[in-house]
Scaffold this motif. Structure first.
Motif, PDB file in Angstrom:
ATOM      1  N   PRO A  98      31.744 -64.667 -35.571  1.00  0.00           N
ATOM      2  CA  PRO A  98      31.852 -64.739 -36.828  1.00  0.00           C
ATOM      3  C   PRO A  98      30.713 -64.678 -38.028  1.00  0.00           C
ATOM      4  O   PRO A  98      30.766 -64.750 -39.008  1.00  0.00           O
ATOM      5  N   ASP A 406      35.258 -63.945 -41.744  1.00  0.00           N
ATOM      6  CA  ASP A 406      36.337 -64.590 -41.542  1.00  0.00           C
ATOM      7  C   ASP A 406      36.431 -66.003 -41.654  1.00  0.00           C
ATOM      8  O   ASP A 406      37.470 -66.722 -41.897  1.00  0.00           O
ATOM      9  N   SER A 407      35.292 -66.673 -41.580  1.00  0.00           N
ATOM     10  CA  SER A 407      35.103 -68.069 -41.876  1.00  0.00           C
ATOM     11  C   SER A 407      33.921 -68.430 -42.904  1.00  0.00           C
ATOM     12  O   SER A 407      33.174 -67.573 -43.204  1.00  0.00           O
ATOM     13  N   ARG A 408      33.917 -69.509 -43.297  1.00  0.00           N
ATOM     14  CA  ARG A 408      32.816 -69.933 -43.979  1.00  0.00           C
ATOM     15  C   ARG A 408      31.807 -70.644 -43.416  1.00  0.00           C
ATOM     16  O   ARG A 408      31.464 -71.832 -43.515  1.00  0.00           O
ATOM     17  N   GLU A 409      30.901 -69.705 -42.670  1.00  0.00           N
ATOM     18  CA  GLU A 409      29.821 -70.106 -42.034  1.00  0.00           C
ATOM     19  C   GLU A 409      28.921 -70.870 -42.656  1.00  0.00           C
ATOM     20  O   GLU A 409      28.070 -71.792 -42.405  1.00  0.00           O
ATOM     21  N   PRO A 412      30.109 -75.271 -43.595  1.00  0.00           N
ATOM     22  CA  PRO A 412      30.740 -76.088 -42.808  1.00  0.00           C
ATOM     23  C   PRO A 412      30.826 -77.619 -42.985  1.00  0.00           C
ATOM     24  O   PRO A 412      30.049 -78.185 -43.821  1.00  0.00           O
ATOM     25  N   THR A 443      38.614 -73.327 -38.018  1.00  0.00           N
ATOM     26  CA  THR A 443      38.485 -72.106 -37.365  1.00  0.00           C
ATOM     27  C   THR A 443      37.563 -72.322 -35.722  1.00  0.00           C
ATOM     28  O   THR A 443      37.785 -71.813 -34.985  1.00  0.00           O
ATOM     29  N   ARG A 444      36.750 -73.252 -35.890  1.00  0.00           N
ATOM     30  CA  ARG A 444      35.697 -73.418 -34.940  1.00  0.00           C
ATOM     31  C   ARG A 444      34.923 -74.747 -35.158  1.00  0.00           C
ATOM     32  O   ARG A 444      34.602 -75.285 -36.344  1.00  0.00           O
ATOM     33  N   VAL A 479      33.748 -75.627 -38.659  1.00  0.00           N
ATOM     34  CA  VAL A 479      33.678 -74.418 -39.668  1.00  0.00           C
ATOM     35  C   VAL A 479      35.146 -74.191 -40.029  1.00  0.00           C
ATOM     36  O   VAL A 479      36.008 -74.219 -39.205  1.00  0.00           O
ATOM     37  N   SER A 480      35.613 -73.654 -41.116  1.00  0.00           N
ATOM     38  CA  SER A 480      36.977 -73.556 -41.730  1.00  0.00           C
ATOM     39  C   SER A 480      37.084 -72.093 -42.475  1.00  0.00           C
ATOM     40  O   SER A 480      35.946 -71.498 -42.697  1.00  0.00           O
ATOM     41  N   ASP A 481      38.151 -71.800 -42.725  1.00  0.00           N
ATOM     42  CA  ASP A 481      38.522 -70.528 -43.499  1.00  0.00           C
ATOM     43  C   ASP A 481      38.703 -70.647 -45.126  1.00  0.00           C
ATOM     44  O   ASP A 481      39.296 -69.917 -45.337  1.00  0.00           O
TER      45      ASP A 481
END
Length: 716
Positions: A98, A406-409, A412, A443-444, A479-481
């Motif tokens: 990610p 792919d995700s908003r690192e 979060p 996402t994680r 963590v989300s998208d």
């Protein structure tokens, strides 16, 4: 006058650097769940969402061994910097997918800083110049919450200077058109300068006791210039009027202070009380606007009723010196004979309106309500990178995160479990993290026991997992998208909070802070509106002795704001008319603090004009007891001044439209529109129409209140 000059000379160096000393934060609701979670992350775990996100772009691939070596060295160097509690990157986290862009050329280095908002800002100011740019063949860009805030602050300071440089010449031209004398035109600017400089000093002194937001400086400048010019305009005009009636200088000054000066003080009190409503909100960002606004209102009124009369007494009849009309006379133009009040535009307008008051009032009310309808679909957010212009490096970096990752690192949600030991309660942590990973949009989930996605463990715990545990408990990173301030991002907070936890769970992060701030504003808003309504009603009763006039004033002031709030959504949320107001990034959201600030400021300015108009109407009504004649006479004697005052305030506020920051642009355009609508449609049409419909009922009050007004009312 000499004392005022000495005070200004002393104040200038003391208040000159006020912006560098004020705080940058204050937008969160203290004591809320999200604030408590973030506080525990800072104090107990020394971890949490990154303050800075560095985007490291390689010539070819971030997986090249040479690039990887430089990336690990950069991560280690940042981690060793004073004030940095954690630095993690694509390379230090075993090339976590990610943290690499979809094209494989950009990787992330995430840095968490120690301390409160001001300490974090100080550390970031030291780190950024030494990190960003071309370094060892790598192109490094910085974004993240702190980088964005710093860019907003820097551009706010620059835009404020630009706005002042634009506003002052325009204001001077308008004053010359109103007064037709250079000396008279310069007096309001002088009072405005005193008010602004004095307010800077007060803000710096307040900052020694309570946190004060740096963004309060913007409202200080706008209100200071606007109100000081307003008040001075009425005082100087009344003074010249008294001189034209044959009074000597000393007598003219005394009569001016007793009439216009009294009205100025009363108006300042109503504006200050409107602004004080922001003190009920716990966020010091909003409270700072109240501090700044009240300070500048008080200083503007003192300058207008103390310093300005002293100047007028010293100038005497030379207040009309350097008359610009002499240029016209030299070209052979003859002076126009004085015009009687009955021949004036505003007098004739009032009579036209009062012949058909119901038609005019219904038409204007329908028009304003229609303009306000877009506000029914308002969506609130908070200032993020998208309020910056497209040229901003922080904005450009955030756009890369949106488009290539792919995700908003960098944003979060953080779930803190105080009291749950990550070692003895590993099973509970695993079960909870697994459940969280099944929430739609997640996402994680990273925890002390590893990483989880879609209901299963996808990675075992590693060296970096130790940051999730402490003696006082554990925490998890979700963590989300989704965009944090989007509808989906805010909804995700509720979904995460609904997941059963093994112990008390506190959900923090950008989206959670906004959710809690919205709830806090909603809880406190009735109290703020109550303060404004009650204080306005009581003060206007003391001023007029009427019950209907205060109620009418509140209703009409609310109507004058409908167009403003509708335009706020139509232009800045929906993105219309950008060709007219200047380009900006459309986010589909309105900054959550802005409507509260605009309401309090615009309501106060509307009351400002209401008081000046009522003072002349009541003066004539007390003399003649003829309601219709009093309204027409009062509008004729204040209409031109109120229009000029509104033009002056609008000129100051519209200078903020040149800002590259969306909130400043919105604030300037919205308040300017509110002032113009109030000075034209409300004062010119609705006030005479409503007062004609009410007739002598305008001045009614029950006998016991009439007796109370005679005893404590604010009358000459």
């Amino acid at each position: 006058m000499v004392a005022a000059l000495i005070a200004v000379i002393v104040a200038v160096p003391f208040g000159a650097d006020v912006e560098s000393r004020l705080s940058q934060g204050g937008i969160t609701a203290p004591g809320s769940e999200a604030a408590r979670a973030d506080d525990l992350l800072n104090t107990v775990f020394k971890s949490g969402s990154p303050h800075l996100v560095f985007l490291v772009k390689a010539p070819a691939s971030v997986d090249d061994e040479d690039v990887a070596e430089k990336g690990r060295a950069l991560t280690g160097r940042l981690g060793d910097e004073p004030g940095v509690v954690q630095a993690a990157s694509y390379w230090s986290l075993d090339r976590a997918r990610p943290l690499r862009s979809s094209d494989g050329r950009t990787a992330l280095v995430m840095v968490r800083l120690d301390g409160d908002e001001d300490t974090v800002r100080t550390t970031a100011k030291r780190l950024l110049p030494r990190t960003v740019g071309e370094r060892d063949g790598l192109e490094i860009t910085a974004t993240g919450a702190t980088a964005v805030r710093m860019d907003i602050e820097e551009r706010s300071e620059e835009d404020l200077v630009k706005a002042e440089l634009l506003a002052v010449p325009v204001v001077l031209v308008i004053l010359l058109l109103v007064f037709r004398s250079v000396v008279a035109a310069l007096l309001p600017l002088l009072v405005g300068a005193i008010a602004v400089v004095g307010s800077f000093v007060i803000l710096r002194l307040l900052d020694m006791v309570v946190p004060v937001s740096v963004f309060s400086v913007n409202i200080t400048t706008a209100l200071g210039l606007g109100l000081a010019i307003d008040y001075s305009l009425f005082v100087v005009t009344r003074y010249r009027e008294e001189l034209s009636h044959g009074h000597e200088v000393a007598d003219a000054v005394a009569r001016t202070v007793r009439t216009a000066g009294r009205t100025v003080v009363f108006s300042a009190l109503t504006v200050a009380l409107s602004l004080s409503a922001m003190l009920v909100f716990p966020m010091y960002h909003l409270r700072s606007f109240a501090y700044a606004g009240i300070a500048v209102v008080v200083l503007a009124s003192i300058g207008s009723v103390v310093v300005l009369p002293a100047l007028l007494a010293a100038l005497g009849r030379r207040v009309d010196a350097l008359d610009v009309r002499r240029l016209v006379r030299r070209r052979g133009a003859a002076d126009k004979p004085p015009r009687s009040p009955e021949e004036g535009f505003w007098h004739r307008l009032a009579l036209v309106v009062m012949k058909r008051p119901l038609v005019f009032s219904l038409a204007v009310v329908a028009f304003l309500v229609t303009l306000g309808l877009p506000f029914t679909r308002v969506e609130f957010g908070d200032s993020d990178d998208r309020v910056l212009p497209a040229s901003s490096a922080a904005y450009q970096g955030a756009q890369v995160l949106r488009e290539d990752f792919d995700s908003r690192e960098g944003s979060p949600l953080s779930v803190v479990l105080p009291g749950l030991d990550a070692t003895s309660g590993a099973g509970d942590v695993t079960a909870y993290a697994t459940a969280l990973s099944e929430v739609p949009g997640v996402t994680r989930v990273d925890a002390a026991t590893g990483s989880y996605a879609h209901g299963r463990q996808v990675a075992p715990p590693d060296e970096a997992s130790g940051r999730f545990g402490a003696a006082e408990g554990t925490w998890l990173s979700v963590v989300s998208d989704t965009e944090p301030y989007s509808e989906a991002g805010l909804g995700l907070v509720g979904l995460v909070r609904d997941v059963p936890a093994p112990s008390e769970a506190l959900v923090g992060g950008q989206a959670a802070l906004l959710v809690d701030s919205k709830a806090t504003l909603g809880d406190k808003l009735p109290a703020a509106l109550g303060i404004i309504a009650v204080s306005t009603f009581v003060l206007l009763f003391l001023f007029t002795g009427s019950l209907l006039i205060p109620a009418k004033a509140i209703v009409l002031n609310l109507l004058s704001l409908t167009a403003t709030f509708g335009a706020m959504v139509y232009i800045f949320q929906d993105g219309h008319l950008r060709w007219l107001v200047g380009d900006f990034n459309v986010t589909g959201l309105i900054d959550i603090d802005t409507p509260v600030l605009m309401f309090c400021v615009a309501f106060g300015l509307s009351m400002d004009y209401e008081v000046f108009m009522l003072s002349r109407i009541k003066e004539e009504y007390d003399r003649t007891l003829d309601n219709t004649a009093a309204v027409a006479w009062g509008l004729e004697h204040t209409g031109r001044l109120i229009t000029a005052a509104a033009a002056l305030v609008a000129a100051v506020l519209l200078s903020f439209a040149t800002s590259g920051l969306t909130p400043l642009k919105l604030l300037g355009i919205g308040l300017a529109l509110a002032v113009v609508v109030d000075a034209t449609l409300v004062r010119g049409i609705l006030v005479p129409a409503f007062m004609r419909l009410a007739g002598r009922g305008n001045w009614w009050a029950p006998p016991f209140l009439r007796r109370l007004h005679r005893r404590i009312g604010l009358s000459d």
